[in-house]
Design a protein around this motif. Structure first.
Motif, PDB file in Angstrom:
ATOM      1  N   ARG A 117      -0.440   3.974  -2.668  1.00 41.65           N
ATOM      2  CA  ARG A 117      -1.447   4.699  -1.890  1.00 41.65           C
ATOM      3  C   ARG A 117      -2.049   5.881  -2.644  1.00 41.65           C
ATOM      4  O   ARG A 117      -3.241   6.181  -2.501  1.00 41.65           O
TER       5      ARG A 117
ATOM      6  N   HIS B 265      -4.758  -8.596   1.202  1.00 38.00           N
ATOM      7  CA  HIS B 265      -5.294  -7.238   1.291  1.00 38.00           C
ATOM      8  C   HIS B 265      -5.859  -6.814  -0.061  1.00 38.00           C
ATOM      9  O   HIS B 265      -5.390  -7.238  -1.118  1.00 38.00           O
ATOM     10  N   ARG B 266      -6.875  -5.963   0.021  1.00 38.64           N
ATOM     11  CA  ARG B 266      -7.527  -5.406  -1.158  1.00 38.64           C
ATOM     12  C   ARG B 266      -7.298  -3.904  -1.161  1.00 38.64           C
ATOM     13  O   ARG B 266      -7.506  -3.224  -0.153  1.00 38.64           O
ATOM     14  N   PHE B 267      -6.882  -3.380  -2.327  1.00 36.18           N
ATOM     15  CA  PHE B 267      -6.631  -1.948  -2.470  1.00 36.18           C
ATOM     16  C   PHE B 267      -7.547  -1.405  -3.566  1.00 36.18           C
ATOM     17  O   PHE B 267      -7.488  -1.859  -4.712  1.00 36.18           O
ATOM     18  N   ASP B 268      -8.390  -0.426  -3.207  1.00 35.86           N
ATOM     19  CA  ASP B 268      -9.351   0.146  -4.152  1.00 35.86           C
ATOM     20  C   ASP B 268      -8.913   1.535  -4.583  1.00 35.86           C
ATOM     21  O   ASP B 268      -8.424   2.341  -3.767  1.00 35.86           O
ATOM     22  N   SER B 269      -9.130   1.835  -5.872  1.00 38.43           N
ATOM     23  CA  SER B 269      -8.866   3.187  -6.360  1.00 38.43           C
ATOM     24  C   SER B 269      -9.853   4.153  -5.713  1.00 38.43           C
ATOM     25  O   SER B 269     -10.884   3.750  -5.168  1.00 38.43           O
TER      26      SER B 269
ATOM     27  N   HIS C 273       0.817  -1.218   0.000  1.00 40.98           N
ATOM     28  CA  HIS C 273       0.000   0.000   0.000  1.00 40.98           C
ATOM     29  C   HIS C 273       0.844   1.258   0.000  1.00 40.98           C
ATOM     30  O   HIS C 273       0.445   2.298  -0.559  1.00 40.98           O
TER      31      HIS C 273
ATOM     32  N   TYR D  56       1.177  -3.373 -11.726  1.00 39.38           N
ATOM     33  CA  TYR D  56       1.055  -3.701 -10.310  1.00 39.38           C
ATOM     34  C   TYR D  56       1.523  -5.117 -10.001  1.00 39.38           C
ATOM     35  O   TYR D  56       1.884  -5.426  -8.862  1.00 39.38           O
TER      36      TYR D  56
ATOM     37  N   LYS E 225      -7.653   3.172  -0.639  1.00 40.44           N
ATOM     38  CA  LYS E 225      -8.461   2.364   0.277  1.00 40.44           C
ATOM     39  C   LYS E 225      -7.845   0.974   0.457  1.00 40.44           C
ATOM     40  O   LYS E 225      -7.528   0.306  -0.532  1.00 40.44           O
ATOM     41  N   LYS E 226      -7.712   0.531   1.709  1.00 38.93           N
ATOM     42  CA  LYS E 226      -7.134  -0.783   2.000  1.00 38.93           C
ATOM     43  C   LYS E 226      -8.066  -1.556   2.914  1.00 38.93           C
ATOM     44  O   LYS E 226      -8.530  -1.035   3.928  1.00 38.93           O
TER      45      LYS E 226
ATOM     46  N   GLN F 190      -5.889  -6.986  -5.594  1.00 40.72           N
ATOM     47  CA  GLN F 190      -5.815  -7.900  -4.461  1.00 40.72           C
ATOM     48  C   GLN F 190      -4.413  -8.494  -4.397  1.00 40.72           C
ATOM     49  O   GLN F 190      -3.923  -9.032  -5.391  1.00 40.72           O
TER      50      GLN F 190
ATOM     51  N   TYR G  77      -4.460   4.180  -5.126  1.00 39.76           N
ATOM     52  CA  TYR G  77      -5.322   3.175  -4.484  1.00 39.76           C
ATOM     53  C   TYR G  77      -5.345   3.431  -2.973  1.00 39.76           C
ATOM     54  O   TYR G  77      -4.705   2.731  -2.199  1.00 39.76           O
TER      55      TYR G  77
END
Length: 264
Positions: free
Chosen positions: A41, A78-82, A37, A117, A46-47, A90, A44
């Protein structure tokens, strides 16, 4: 049908993803994956934790009621959202997934973002080997009500014996196809979604094509294989729909201009 599929200006894709299952060093843990992250960050922010649970239920009898075993599983990555929630990464102990939600752009975008990524994931997680590759596309097919004959819209569909003569009100269709090399399979799921009362209904058409592999994490064969899986996915999509259904998505012939709304 020709292997040169049309581009769709109004592609029905609601989610497209690339999945790369891999083997990681034993020392890699959730904390290691969380550190990704720091590198992404800005785009993306959101974690969230990714967890997976399984529970087995043993069927009983008149004398013995059903028995539920203790659930197994737990956090796996972990999931990282834009910031806009449209793109998701993921990073898991069993691999990496990049997904793009609606609006879908084009295949090249999906691949280039995945490559970008994936390199970060490999650098931080120290990937040892890639063992499975997949591309999955979830489509939402809108149909005007009433749908008198599903065969007017889908070639791949459930079908009752004509002698039964009953209307089909709901269903869930799951097909698993094994290809000639045995390491490549496709899972096709199809089910109706409720629409706006009597005016419309949507069918979810989910195509997941995957291949078991043994590749170095930096191998170009990863991306070549994904191109091959994409071609299989496109064939399943177009050959499963009738021409009437394809017309819903404003198709452009292959010799026409490229469309950012292509099927993928």
């Amino acid at each position: 049908m020709s292997s040169h599929w049309p581009h769709l200006n109004k592609a029905p894709i609601v989610e497209a993803l690339i999945d790369i299952r891999s083997e990681l060093p034993e020392a890699v843990d959730l904390k290691t994956l969380a550190s990704i992250h720091e590198r992404i960050r800005d785009t993306y922010p959101k974690k969230n934790l990714v967890a997976e649970w399984h529970q087995e239920i043993q069927l009983g009898s008149a004398e013995s009621p059903p028995q539920a075993k203790e659930p197994t599983g737990g956090p796996k990555g972990h999931r990282f959202d834009s910031a806009d929630g449209i793109q998701v990464i993921q990073a898991r102990l069993d691999g990496f997934t990049f997904s793009r939600l609606k609006p879908y752009i084009k295949w090249n975008h999906l691949i280039e973002e995945s490559k970008r990524y994936w390199r970060v994931f490999c650098e931080i997680a120290g990937v040892l080997k890639v063992v499975r590759l997949a591309t999955r596309f979830i489509n939402r097919i809108p149909l005007a009500m009433p749908v008198n004959e599903l065969g007017d819209w889908f070639v791949t569909r459930p079908e009752l014996a004509a002698s039964l003569g009953f209307p089909l009100s709901d269903y869930f269709l799951r097909l698993v196809i094994t290809f000639s090399d045995q390491n490549t399979k496709a899972i096709i799921n199809q089910k109706p979604e409720s629409g706006d009362g009597s005016k419309s209904v949507s069918l979810l058409f989910d195509i997941d094509v995957f291949r078991m592999v043994s590749l170095d994490p930096g191998s170009d064969q990863i991306w070549k294989t994904l191109e091959e899986l994409r071609a299989i996915k496109n064939r399943i999509f177009f050959e499963s729909l009738t021409p009437q259904t394809v017309q819903l998505f404003d198709p452009v012939k292959p010799e026409g201009k490229d469309s950012h709304g292509s099927i993928g």
